[in-house]
Scaffold this motif. Structure first.
Motif, PDB file in Angstrom:
ATOM      1  N   THR A 241       0.831  -1.287   0.050  1.00 38.50           N
ATOM      2  CA  THR A 241       0.000   0.151  -0.029  1.00 38.50           C
ATOM      3  C   THR A 241       0.825   1.322   0.185  1.00 38.50           C
ATOM      4  OG1 THR A 241      -1.873  -1.160   1.372  1.00 38.50           O
ATOM      5  CG2 THR A 241      -1.901   1.233   1.271  1.00 38.50           C
ATOM      6  N   LEU A 242       1.952   1.329   0.649  1.00 37.74           N
ATOM      7  CA  LEU A 242       2.793   2.282   1.156  1.00 37.74           C
ATOM      8  C   LEU A 242       3.524   2.526  -0.446  1.00 37.74           C
ATOM      9  CD1 LEU A 242       4.322   4.760   2.208  1.00 37.74           C
ATOM     10  CD2 LEU A 242       5.705   3.094   3.324  1.00 37.74           C
ATOM     11  N   THR A 243       3.970   1.595  -0.968  1.00 39.87           N
ATOM     12  CA  THR A 243       4.579   1.472  -2.242  1.00 39.87           C
ATOM     13  C   THR A 243       3.821   2.081  -3.030  1.00 39.87           C
ATOM     14  OG1 THR A 243       5.808  -0.429  -1.821  1.00 39.87           O
ATOM     15  CG2 THR A 243       5.740   0.343  -4.213  1.00 39.87           C
ATOM     16  N   ALA A 244       2.511   1.573  -3.589  1.00 40.42           N
ATOM     17  CA  ALA A 244       1.412   2.285  -4.503  1.00 40.42           C
ATOM     18  C   ALA A 244       1.138   3.692  -4.345  1.00 40.42           C
ATOM     19  CB  ALA A 244       0.061   1.284  -4.054  1.00 40.42           C
ATOM     20  N   LEU A 245       1.443   3.976  -2.696  1.00 34.42           N
ATOM     21  CA  LEU A 245       0.877   5.642  -2.452  1.00 34.42           C
ATOM     22  C   LEU A 245       1.938   6.170  -3.016  1.00 34.42           C
ATOM     23  CD1 LEU A 245      -0.793   5.461   0.939  1.00 34.42           C
ATOM     24  CD2 LEU A 245      -1.874   6.225  -1.078  1.00 34.42           C
ATOM     25  N   PHE A 247       4.025   5.638  -5.614  1.00 31.04           N
ATOM     26  CA  PHE A 247       3.853   5.471  -7.179  1.00 31.04           C
ATOM     27  C   PHE A 247       2.759   6.495  -7.489  1.00 31.04           C
ATOM     28  CE2 PHE A 247       1.973   3.692 -10.993  1.00 31.04           C
ATOM     29  CZ  PHE A 247       2.965   3.997 -11.780  1.00 31.04           C
ATOM     30  N   THR A 248       1.691   6.559  -6.812  1.00 31.81           N
ATOM     31  CA  THR A 248       0.450   7.511  -7.235  1.00 31.81           C
ATOM     32  C   THR A 248       1.029   8.921  -7.173  1.00 31.81           C
ATOM     33  OG1 THR A 248      -1.027   5.939  -6.188  1.00 31.81           O
ATOM     34  CG2 THR A 248      -1.708   8.355  -6.570  1.00 31.81           C
ATOM     35  N   LEU A 249       1.725   9.021  -6.072  1.00 27.10           N
ATOM     36  CA  LEU A 249       2.374  10.845  -6.186  1.00 27.10           C
ATOM     37  C   LEU A 249       3.292  10.854  -7.488  1.00 27.10           C
ATOM     38  CD1 LEU A 249       3.004  10.750  -2.078  1.00 27.10           C
ATOM     39  CD2 LEU A 249       1.097  11.848  -3.506  1.00 27.10           C
ATOM     40  N   HIS A 250       4.139   9.891  -7.533  1.00 23.73           N
ATOM     41  CA  HIS A 250       5.030  10.186  -8.683  1.00 23.73           C
ATOM     42  C   HIS A 250       4.196  10.193  -9.945  1.00 23.73           C
ATOM     43  CE1 HIS A 250       8.497   9.310 -11.314  1.00 23.73           C
ATOM     44  NE2 HIS A 250       7.771   8.495 -11.939  1.00 23.73           N
ATOM     45  N   HIS A 251       3.308   9.269 -10.213  1.00 24.22           N
ATOM     46  CA  HIS A 251       2.561   9.355 -11.615  1.00 24.22           C
ATOM     47  C   HIS A 251       1.864  10.654 -11.967  1.00 24.22           C
ATOM     48  CE1 HIS A 251      -0.375   8.066 -14.329  1.00 24.22           C
ATOM     49  NE2 HIS A 251       0.310   7.036 -14.930  1.00 24.22           N
ATOM     50  N   GLU A 274      -3.947   5.206   5.524  1.00 25.13           N
ATOM     51  CA  GLU A 274      -2.413   5.197   4.975  1.00 25.13           C
ATOM     52  C   GLU A 274      -2.132   6.430   4.160  1.00 25.13           C
ATOM     53  OE1 GLU A 274      -0.317   1.590   5.410  1.00 25.13           O
ATOM     54  OE2 GLU A 274      -1.396   2.678   7.096  1.00 25.13           O
ATOM     55  N   ALA A 275      -3.320   6.845   3.406  1.00 20.38           N
ATOM     56  CA  ALA A 275      -2.923   8.196   2.546  1.00 20.38           C
ATOM     57  C   ALA A 275      -2.948   9.363   3.421  1.00 20.38           C
ATOM     58  CB  ALA A 275      -4.128   8.343   1.530  1.00 20.38           C
ATOM     59  N   ALA A 276      -3.660   9.349   4.493  1.00 21.29           N
ATOM     60  CA  ALA A 276      -3.710  10.482   5.388  1.00 21.29           C
ATOM     61  C   ALA A 276      -2.291  10.592   6.244  1.00 21.29           C
ATOM     62  CB  ALA A 276      -4.770  10.373   6.421  1.00 21.29           C
ATOM     63  N   ARG A 277      -1.788   9.320   6.512  1.00 24.14           N
ATOM     64  CA  ARG A 277      -0.459   9.239   7.229  1.00 24.14           C
ATOM     65  C   ARG A 277       0.568   9.675   6.523  1.00 24.14           C
ATOM     66  NH1 ARG A 277       1.310   3.634   9.885  1.00 24.14           N
ATOM     67  NH2 ARG A 277       3.299   4.510  11.001  1.00 24.14           N
ATOM     68  N   PHE A 278       0.768   8.844   5.391  1.00 25.73           N
ATOM     69  CA  PHE A 278       1.837   8.953   4.369  1.00 25.73           C
ATOM     70  C   PHE A 278       1.921   9.916   3.104  1.00 25.73           C
ATOM     71  CE2 PHE A 278       2.063   4.461   5.827  1.00 25.73           C
ATOM     72  CZ  PHE A 278       2.837   4.574   6.934  1.00 25.73           C
ATOM     73  N   ALA A 279       0.666  10.359   2.817  1.00 21.25           N
ATOM     74  CA  ALA A 279       0.698  11.279   1.674  1.00 21.25           C
ATOM     75  C   ALA A 279      -0.476  12.312   2.259  1.00 21.25           C
ATOM     76  CB  ALA A 279       0.226  10.764   0.386  1.00 21.25           C
ATOM     77  N   PRO A 280      -0.381  13.294   3.235  1.00 18.98           N
ATOM     78  CA  PRO A 280      -1.254  14.172   3.714  1.00 18.98           C
ATOM     79  C   PRO A 280      -1.765  15.134   2.759  1.00 18.98           C
ATOM     80  CG  PRO A 280       0.927  14.576   4.869  1.00 18.98           C
ATOM     81  CD  PRO A 280       0.968  13.300   4.008  1.00 18.98           C
ATOM     82  N   ARG A 281      -0.891  15.699   1.898  1.00 20.10           N
ATOM     83  CA  ARG A 281      -1.324  16.582   0.914  1.00 20.10           C
ATOM     84  C   ARG A 281      -2.054  15.883  -0.453  1.00 20.10           C
ATOM     85  NH1 ARG A 281       3.877  18.647   1.639  1.00 20.10           N
ATOM     86  NH2 ARG A 281       4.695  18.231  -0.426  1.00 20.10           N
ATOM     87  N   LEU A 282      -2.270  14.747  -0.346  1.00 13.63           N
ATOM     88  CA  LEU A 282      -3.027  14.133  -1.412  1.00 13.63           C
ATOM     89  C   LEU A 282      -4.560  13.928  -1.235  1.00 13.63           C
ATOM     90  CD1 LEU A 282      -2.978  12.372  -4.238  1.00 13.63           C
ATOM     91  CD2 LEU A 282      -2.701  10.172  -2.683  1.00 13.63           C
ATOM     92  N   PRO A 283      -5.139  14.842  -1.989  1.00 17.09           N
ATOM     93  CA  PRO A 283      -6.890  14.893  -1.718  1.00 17.09           C
ATOM     94  C   PRO A 283      -7.328  13.188  -1.848  1.00 17.09           C
ATOM     95  CG  PRO A 283      -6.180  16.529  -3.264  1.00 17.09           C
ATOM     96  CD  PRO A 283      -5.038  15.542  -3.037  1.00 17.09           C
ATOM     97  N   VAL A 284      -8.157  12.792  -0.871  1.00 14.20           N
ATOM     98  CA  VAL A 284      -8.701  11.287  -0.907  1.00 14.20           C
ATOM     99  C   VAL A 284     -10.085  11.436  -0.804  1.00 14.20           C
ATOM    100  CG1 VAL A 284      -8.750   9.229   0.110  1.00 14.20           C
ATOM    101  CG2 VAL A 284      -6.609  10.628   0.023  1.00 14.20           C
ATOM    102  N   THR A 301      -6.462  14.117  -7.378  1.00 15.70           N
ATOM    103  CA  THR A 301      -7.456  13.274  -6.424  1.00 15.70           C
ATOM    104  C   THR A 301      -7.160  11.831  -6.345  1.00 15.70           C
ATOM    105  OG1 THR A 301      -9.047  14.967  -6.431  1.00 15.70           O
ATOM    106  CG2 THR A 301      -9.724  12.684  -5.461  1.00 15.70           C
ATOM    107  N   LEU A 302      -7.092  11.073  -5.045  1.00 13.17           N
ATOM    108  CA  LEU A 302      -7.131   9.862  -4.994  1.00 13.17           C
ATOM    109  C   LEU A 302      -8.483   9.264  -4.639  1.00 13.17           C
ATOM    110  CD1 LEU A 302      -5.678   6.841  -4.950  1.00 13.17           C
ATOM    111  CD2 LEU A 302      -5.339   7.442  -2.534  1.00 13.17           C
ATOM    112  N   VAL A 303      -9.331   8.550  -5.298  1.00 17.98           N
ATOM    113  CA  VAL A 303     -10.398   7.859  -5.163  1.00 17.98           C
ATOM    114  C   VAL A 303     -10.372   6.796  -4.894  1.00 17.98           C
ATOM    115  CG1 VAL A 303     -12.681   7.538  -6.027  1.00 17.98           C
ATOM    116  CG2 VAL A 303     -11.414   9.417  -6.925  1.00 17.98           C
TER     117      VAL A 303
END
Length: 678
Positions: A241-245, A247-251, A274-284, A301-303
């Motif tokens: 999950t962390l790896t995918a998050l 990659f999502t930011l990179h993509h 996990e998104a709130a913890r590891f990618a707090p600026r990513l809108p979910v 956005t991440l849906v």
């Protein structure tokens, strides 16, 4: 001299045109015509016991290999690069591209020019001078130089040929290599996770990636930049999950567009947390519940949604073009004909990523389903995939087809295990401890009665009716070995009935003793069962015994599920009972140092998934796995039968417990008979 060859022999043959004497090593000079005749008659000479030995350098300097790709590196129809590619951008692969397929002649590994190959093709004799040296060009090689263009290969066939290094030409398997942009693409794919151009952690990621996670990010970035999808198949508990998050930011930095995660309902909260913890600026946006909407979705956005909602809201989700679609626990779409798989394929997307700790649970068709979703059409239709690789690989995992399939799959699937060197050295050991028990008198009586009655019905039945009776028999026997109350559909015991309830089942008695020992040591345990009904019985019974257990199953609401997981992790409850199907994936329960499999699932991958709820990154204790097995029953016999009967082993491997319906009456009787195996 030109066109001449000196021929040595140890006993001069009669009729030799050279000057020689018998019995003494001599030489004679062969002219061009003689050399041609010798080449043509080499096989006949060998049949007569005369071996012709050519100087190694003379015969092997020239070679011809099949080459696929556009040598000039352009972006025309034959190139794997799409039109309009920006300068310096790596080519993106297209399965619809048509690539040049031709013979290429080389001298000592260096390709000849078109003019040199023309001259070679027009040579009147086999001994020719190329780049200042004499070489032997046999008729086959000169014919390949003359008719160089073999045609054009579709992208799928070109990629397969380039990755395997072989291709079939006129029913012959010959060496093949890529050229032009395809060669550059293959070079990237073959580097795998060890690409020299490491991709840094993206801005916005607050976690420090482990080494293997960083390599996975690099692999995902380079693979998807070429236009491919990917399957990340790390073991459960290694932080996909962390790896995918990451990659999502990179993509989104490289190709802006909304990202969609499709996962089991039990994981929606996990992804959001996990998104709130590891990618707090990513809108979910959690696309879940009665108030679900996509109105706030933007290119950043991440849906997060569920497989169930993917089926129900397929049209609404397919209205958008997703920059990235992530299928978590992607084995939910392992059946390509299922509604889930069809809806997943219908989502418009630029890049697709499948996450699965068990890419193959039963057979290689499941692997094809994941690969075909991430890279549509790349591995051909399922029937061709099974015919060329899967059937043979399943029968012989050490065979050539399995090896070749591994080479083709490797660039698109990254698989790391906890036990691999350097992956998770801090992860504690896992101890597997089978705990055999004997049936009680009540259990044995029920078992024998059900076997006797149902086997007679099976002998008189055919087709679907017989299959249904086999399933009924297997289910009944598993329930009996669990507890008579499970089979008889009794209500959970009251507090006063607890001692008698324990005594009626050998498994229950063993579980009670085991949990008492675990409680005395101050440790926590997970208890898995395949049946919700058995879970209710165990939860009530263990409550009366003072264990204060939690119970997690498919009907547990999402919010309550999260609360119970948090309560267990916080140490407020020492025991958690879980239904295998609903809790076998997506949970982190590292508080537990013990995992108990109360009944068998018939599928090792499913049991391992459940065990990995505790044995995962974040676990600091040795995890002991207890498997309760009733001796001399169907549970005790299945592993032995899988080893002893190759036909059954193959059937179970490719079809789970449905394969048991194909057993003969005699084989079925042997499987379920109570007592030591005969």
């Amino acid at each position: 001299g030109a066109g001449e060859c000196r021929w040595w022999w140890r006993s001069g043959p009669a009729g030799c045109s050279g000057r020689c004497s018998r019995g003494v090593p001599r030489q004679c000079v062969l002219r061009s015509g003689d050399i041609v005749a010798l080449l043509e008659q080499e096989a006949e000479l060998a049949g007569a016991g005369v071996r012709v030995v050519w100087p190694e350098r003379l015969r092997t300097a020239l070679s011809a290999a099949a080459v696929v790709g556009t040598p000039d590196g352009g972006t025309d129809e034959g190139s794997p690069a799409g039109p309009g590619r920006a300068a310096g951008e790596r080519p993106r692969f297209s399965v619809t591209a048509l690539l040049d397929f031709r013979w290429q002649v080389a001298l000592d590994g260096a390709d000849l020019s078109e003019e040199e190959m023309d001259a070679l093709a027009e040579a009147a004799r086999p001994l020719v001078r190329v780049r200042g040296q004499w070489v032997l060009a046999d008729p086959v090689l000169r014919r390949r130089a003359r008719h160089r263009l073999l045609g054009r290969l579709p992208g799928t066939q070109a990629l397969t040929a380039a990755l395997t290094g072989t291709v079939t030409v006129a029913d012959d398997t010959v060496a093949c290599r890529p050229a032009g942009p395809l060669a550059d693409l293959i070079g990237v794919l073959r580097r795998g996770e060890h690409h020299p151009e490491a991709v840094p952690s993206p801005a916005g990621l607050t976690a420090a990636l482990r080494g293997y996670q960083q390599r996975a990010l690099t692999w995902l970035a380079h693979t998807t930049r070429l236009g491919f999808g990917a399957v990340l198949a790390d073991d459960m508990g290694l932080g996909k999950t962390l790896t995918a998050l990451a990659f999502t930011l990179h993509h989104q930095q490289c190709a802006p567009g909304p990202a969609l995660v499709v996962c089991p309902a039990s994981l929606v909260a996990t992804w959001c947390r996990e998104a709130a913890r590891f990618a707090p600026r990513l809108p979910v946006v959690a696309y879940h519940g009665a108030e679900r909407t996509l109105e706030a979705v933007t290119d950043t956005t991440l849906v997060v949604t569920t497989y169930d909602l993917l089926r129900r809201d397929a049209a609404r989700l397919a209205e958008r073009h997703w920059g990235l679609v992530v299928a978590d626990e992607a084995q939910h779409a392992k059946n390509p004909a299922s509604a889930t798989a069809r809806r997943l394929r219908a989502l418009p997307s630029t890049t697709r990523l499948a996450l699965s700790g068990t890419p193959v649970e039963n057979n290689l068709s499941e692997l094809w389903s994941l690969l075909d979703w991430t890279n549509p059409g790349l591995f051909g239709p399922l029937t061709a995939f099974r015919s060329r690789w899967a059937n043979a690989a399943e029968k012989n995992p050490d065979g050539a087809e399995a090896t070749e399939l591994g080479r083709i799959v490797a660039p698109f699937l990254l698989r790391r295990r906890k036990t691999d060197p350097g992956i998770a050295p801090e992860l504690p050991a896992k101890i597997d401890r089978p705990r055999p028990v004997q049936l009680t008198t009540e259990q044995a009586g029920l078992y024998e009665a059900v076997v006797r009655e149902t086997l007679q019905q099976i002998r008189d039945a055919r087709g679907i009716e017989r299959n249904g009776l086999v399933f009924k028999l297997l289910t009944a026997l598993k329930q009996i070995t669990n507890h008579p109350a499970h089979y008889l559909r009794e209500q959970p015991p009251t507090s006063g009935e607890s001692p008698a309830f324990t005594a009626r089942s050998a498994k229950t008695a063993a579980l009670v003793d085991l949990l008492e020992t675990i409680r005395a040591s101050g440790e926590a345990a997970l208890v898995f069962t395949s049946y919700v009904a058995m879970g209710h019985l165990l939860t009530a019974h263990l409550t009366h015994l003072g264990h204060d257990p939690l119970f997690l199953h498919g009907a547990t609401p999402l919010a309550e599920r999260t609360r119970r997981v948090d309560a267990f992790q916080a140490g407020r409850h020492p025991v958690m009972v879980l239904s295998l199907k609903a809790a076998g994936t997506g949970l982190t329960l590292t508080r537990a140092a013990h995992v108990v499999h109360y009944d068998r699932s018939w599928n090792a991958a499913v049991e391992d998934q459940a065990t990995d709820r505790a044995h995962r990154i974040g676990q600091h204790r040795t995890v002991t796995v207890h498997r309760l097995i009733t001796r001399h029953t169907v549970e005790d016999r299945i592993d032995e039968l899988l080893t002893r009967k190759r036909a059954l082993a193959s059937a179970v491997l490719t079809g789970g417990d449905r394969a048991l319906t194909r057993l003969t009456d005699r084989e079925l009787a042997d499987l379920v008979a109570l007592g030591e195996h005969r």
